[in-house]
Write a protein that holds these residues in place. Structure first.
Motif, PDB file in Angstrom:
ATOM      1  N   ALA A  81     -19.252  35.528  25.467  1.00  0.00           N
ATOM      2  CA  ALA A  81     -20.146  34.229  25.525  1.00  0.00           C
ATOM      3  C   ALA A  81     -21.095  34.726  26.782  1.00  0.00           C
ATOM      4  O   ALA A  81     -22.183  33.799  26.593  1.00  0.00           O
ATOM      5  CB  ALA A  81     -19.220  33.144  25.942  1.00  0.00           C
ATOM      6  N   HIS A  82     -21.253  35.256  27.473  1.00  0.00           N
ATOM      7  CA  HIS A  82     -22.187  35.642  28.601  1.00  0.00           C
ATOM      8  C   HIS A  82     -23.526  36.077  27.831  1.00  0.00           C
ATOM      9  O   HIS A  82     -24.449  36.150  28.691  1.00  0.00           O
ATOM     10  CB  HIS A  82     -21.711  36.471  29.741  1.00  0.00           C
ATOM     11  N   ARG A  83     -23.432  36.618  26.718  1.00  0.00           N
ATOM     12  CA  ARG A  83     -24.727  36.968  26.022  1.00  0.00           C
ATOM     13  C   ARG A  83     -25.358  35.969  25.147  1.00  0.00           C
ATOM     14  O   ARG A  83     -26.386  36.376  24.488  1.00  0.00           O
ATOM     15  CB  ARG A  83     -24.311  38.225  25.311  1.00  0.00           C
ATOM     16  N   ALA A  84     -24.900  34.803  25.184  1.00  0.00           N
ATOM     17  CA  ALA A  84     -25.635  33.637  24.260  1.00  0.00           C
ATOM     18  C   ALA A  84     -27.034  33.441  25.274  1.00  0.00           C
ATOM     19  O   ALA A  84     -27.069  33.635  26.255  1.00  0.00           O
ATOM     20  CB  ALA A  84     -24.684  32.441  24.264  1.00  0.00           C
ATOM     21  N   ARG A  85     -27.955  32.658  24.411  1.00  0.00           N
ATOM     22  CA  ARG A  85     -29.054  32.516  25.079  1.00  0.00           C
ATOM     23  C   ARG A  85     -29.420  31.037  25.512  1.00  0.00           C
ATOM     24  O   ARG A  85     -30.129  30.889  26.245  1.00  0.00           O
ATOM     25  CB  ARG A  85     -30.235  32.947  23.821  1.00  0.00           C
ATOM     26  N   ALA A  86     -28.740  30.422  24.835  1.00  0.00           N
ATOM     27  CA  ALA A  86     -28.482  28.703  25.233  1.00  0.00           C
ATOM     28  C   ALA A  86     -27.323  28.204  25.046  1.00  0.00           C
ATOM     29  O   ALA A  86     -26.362  28.838  24.400  1.00  0.00           O
ATOM     30  CB  ALA A  86     -29.667  27.913  24.591  1.00  0.00           C
ATOM     31  N   ALA A  87     -26.979  27.029  25.529  1.00  0.00           N
ATOM     32  CA  ALA A  87     -25.665  26.396  25.421  1.00  0.00           C
ATOM     33  C   ALA A  87     -25.838  24.781  25.158  1.00  0.00           C
ATOM     34  O   ALA A  87     -26.770  24.301  25.894  1.00  0.00           O
ATOM     35  CB  ALA A  87     -24.755  26.491  26.787  1.00  0.00           C
ATOM     36  N   MET A  88     -25.099  24.034  24.733  1.00  0.00           N
ATOM     37  CA  MET A  88     -24.953  22.729  24.360  1.00  0.00           C
ATOM     38  C   MET A  88     -23.423  22.206  24.940  1.00  0.00           C
ATOM     39  O   MET A  88     -22.541  22.932  24.811  1.00  0.00           O
ATOM     40  CB  MET A  88     -25.018  22.326  23.048  1.00  0.00           C
ATOM     41  N   VAL A  89     -23.482  21.290  26.085  1.00  0.00           N
ATOM     42  CA  VAL A  89     -22.375  20.856  26.556  1.00  0.00           C
ATOM     43  C   VAL A  89     -22.036  19.358  25.905  1.00  0.00           C
ATOM     44  O   VAL A  89     -22.997  18.391  25.777  1.00  0.00           O
ATOM     45  CB  VAL A  89     -22.314  20.438  28.034  1.00  0.00           C
ATOM     46  N   VAL A  90     -21.041  19.217  25.061  1.00  0.00           N
ATOM     47  CA  VAL A  90     -20.408  18.109  24.474  1.00  0.00           C
ATOM     48  C   VAL A  90     -19.799  17.231  25.223  1.00  0.00           C
ATOM     49  O   VAL A  90     -20.035  15.967  25.259  1.00  0.00           O
ATOM     50  CB  VAL A  90     -19.732  18.518  23.083  1.00  0.00           C
ATOM     51  N   CYS A  91     -18.892  17.567  26.154  1.00  0.00           N
ATOM     52  CA  CYS A  91     -18.218  16.664  26.957  1.00  0.00           C
ATOM     53  C   CYS A  91     -18.420  17.083  28.522  1.00  0.00           C
ATOM     54  O   CYS A  91     -17.719  17.878  28.991  1.00  0.00           O
ATOM     55  CB  CYS A  91     -16.507  16.776  26.562  1.00  0.00           C
ATOM     56  N   SER A  92     -19.234  16.518  29.178  1.00  0.00           N
ATOM     57  CA  SER A  92     -19.596  17.080  30.407  1.00  0.00           C
ATOM     58  C   SER A  92     -18.429  16.889  31.457  1.00  0.00           C
ATOM     59  O   SER A  92     -18.365  17.762  32.389  1.00  0.00           O
ATOM     60  CB  SER A  92     -20.921  16.618  31.186  1.00  0.00           C
ATOM     61  N   THR A  93     -17.853  16.077  31.486  1.00  0.00           N
ATOM     62  CA  THR A  93     -16.681  15.811  32.101  1.00  0.00           C
ATOM     63  C   THR A  93     -15.617  16.851  32.321  1.00  0.00           C
ATOM     64  O   THR A  93     -14.811  16.830  33.293  1.00  0.00           O
ATOM     65  CB  THR A  93     -16.014  14.536  31.958  1.00  0.00           C
ATOM     66  N   ALA A  94     -15.605  17.364  31.110  1.00  0.00           N
ATOM     67  CA  ALA A  94     -14.587  18.685  30.990  1.00  0.00           C
ATOM     68  C   ALA A  94     -15.061  19.791  31.516  1.00  0.00           C
ATOM     69  O   ALA A  94     -14.294  20.537  32.149  1.00  0.00           O
ATOM     70  CB  ALA A  94     -13.985  18.525  29.674  1.00  0.00           C
ATOM     71  N   LEU A  95     -16.211  20.114  31.161  1.00  0.00           N
ATOM     72  CA  LEU A  95     -16.840  21.526  31.552  1.00  0.00           C
ATOM     73  C   LEU A  95     -17.978  21.856  31.918  1.00  0.00           C
ATOM     74  O   LEU A  95     -18.796  22.700  31.761  1.00  0.00           O
ATOM     75  CB  LEU A  95     -16.454  22.588  30.266  1.00  0.00           C
TER      76      LEU A  95
END
Length: 495
Positions: free
Chosen positions: A239-253
């Protein structure tokens, strides 16, 4: 134990949390979670929170090191779905007994369990979860896991989140710390690309992420890792080679997203796939982040074309429900990202929101709700069952959307209810998911059972003074009902 204490303090000092940044140094050490009270931790302790985040990783063996009841209480408490491996559906526990504790056999029994899982199933990794008992007696989980990994040649990941250290939300974050420390970055992908993204905090409940992934596939965007929904160990390790990220549940992760940004330069944003507008905004934000990371800007145009096409189809299908649901009043008793994303989704088709809870919601979540509803009077932190029942029995809402624990309050108030939490049976994400949510709300409200149960019972219908009950008619109906039920005739009753 000191390492665990330091890790907990680090999680409490989360810079990615706006609410936490506004506290003074003393208040920041306390964290956001309420302290647990004896007897109130069932289903909400740190161990349970860690298990919730990690168990949807489908090809991993999840081994609970503790008494049998810990595994029994935490197993299968979320309706996550898998498109492949089913190993995560198997329960593994060391089943620690009183004799094991007294004789100090905990570590030996854990090592033996890891060996048995390796020989019987051959998973790419084993996640080990200590519990209150094994943490209190001092079993060195990290040492056992390290020794087992060297001995058996597979990843053995200690998830150090015993139940007594805090709430479920703290356990979510400690699970993210375990992934950062032991999993992410330990493997390299075969074909990294400029259009690889991570989705964090998506659990694929009822398979709802499968309604979103085809949209990303049409744009040429690859989900390098969806953590944890329908995930594979190797995907998370890369996963460290991804270019961007979306957080769906911020309280968790949120801690996982922030630290991946710091270590590997993966920018992230918080979004939602609930509702037409929010789904479209999420697709736009993903495309914009990828362009900033070096992707071809033409993806922005393709994204807009896809959004226009999908929105037109969705609105056309929803038009049939608008006259049936316009003006209907909905009360939401949920929390987190759903406290604002579902509100926005329902208001898009003319449904009135009479109230929404902000339990487990972040400061950002609450601000979004205020912007959507334009009124603080419809927002409540937590509503007691008595108040909830009073509101429903007075017909201030046409339907309650909540989790399973409050369904009986709605049923007692003779009010339609729909499950919106993790136990739900229908996927509500994406354009098609929004249509499914509206369809289920319409079916619940229009179900004729509610008109029947609201009618007064026959024995409550007392005749006026001087008026006789239609006795013969009543007896005839009763007799016919008995005949229909038992298959008997009038002769069998002596008539």
């Amino acid at each position: 134990m000191s390492l665990l204490r330091d890790k907990i303090q680090d999680v409490f000092n989360e810079p990615g949390c706006e609410k936490n940044r506004g506290k003074d140094a003393k208040a920041r050490k306390v964290g956001c979670s309420k302290p647990l009270t004896p007897g109130a931790a069932a289903g909400g302790c740190a161990f349970d929170g860690a298990k919730i985040v990690l168990q949807p990783i489908t090809d991993v063996a999840h081994l609970v090191h503790g008494p049998l009841a810990c595994e029994g209480n935490s197993w299968d408490n979320r309706g996550a779905a898998s498109s492949g491996p089913t190993l995560w559906r198997t329960s593994f526990t060391t089943d620690l007994t009183e004799l094991d504790v007294v004789m100090g056999q905990g570590e030996r029994k854990l090592f033996k369990a890891i060996r048995e899982i390796k020989e019987a199933y051959g998973p790419p990794a084993i996640f080990v979860y200590p519990t209150c008992v094994t943490a209190l007696i001092g079993d060195d989980i990290e040492a056992v896991c390290q020794r087992a990994a060297e001995k058996f040649g597979l990843a053995v990941v200690p998830v150090n989140a015993p139940g007594f250290v805090g709430s479920k939300n703290l356990g979510n974050k400690l699970a993210g710390e375990a992934l950062l420390e032991h999993v992410i970055g330990t493997a390299e992908p075969y074909d990294p690309g400029l259009y690889d993204i991570n989705i964090l905090g998506e659990f694929n409940l009822s398979g709802e992420f499968w309604l979103v992934k085809p949209l990303l596939d049409r744009l040429g965007i690859r989900v390098r890792a969806c953590i944890p929904g329908d995930a594979r160990y190797f995907d998370i390790a890369c996963a460290h080679r991804a270019r961007a990220a979306m957080v769906v549940c911020s309280t968790a992760l949120i801690n996982l997203a922030r630290k991946m940004d710091e270590r590997w330069g993966i920018p992230f944003f918080e979004g939602s796939f609930y509702g037409i507008t929010d789904t479209s905004d999420a697709l736009r934000n993903i495309a914009e982040l990828l362009v900033k990371q070096g992707a071809d800007p033409e993806i922005l145009g393709r994204t807009e074309l896809l959004i226009a096409e999908e929105e037109a189809i969705a609105w056309k299908k929803l038009a049939a429900y608008r006259p049936r649901l316009a003006g209907k009043r909905v009360l939401l008793n949920t929390g987190g990202v759903k406290s604002w994303s579902v509100v926005h989704a329902l208001m898009e088709i003319g449904i009135e929101i009479v109230g929404t809870s902000v339990k487990k919601s972040t400061v950002e979540d609450k601000e979004r709700i205020k912007q959507i509803l334009k009124d603080d009077n419809h927002i409540f932190e937590q509503m007691a069952a008595r108040e909830l029942y009073a509101m429903l029995s007075e017909h201030k809402a046409d339907i309650l959307l909540s989790g399973g624990r409050t369904q009986f309050v709605a049923l007692k108030a003779k009010t339609p209810w729909l499950d919106i939490n993790q136990e739900r049976q229908h996927p509500y994400a994406g354009y098609d998911g929004m249509l499914e949510l509206v369809r289920q709300i319409d079916r619940a409200i229009q179900n004729p059972i509610w008109w029947q149960v609201r009618e007064p019972a026959p024995w409550d219908c007392q005749p006026a003074m001087g008026e006789e009950l239609p006795r013969m008619k009543s007896e005839t109906v009763t007799l016919h009902a008995v005949q229909e039920f038992s298959g008997t005739t009038a002769a069998d009753f002596g008539e």
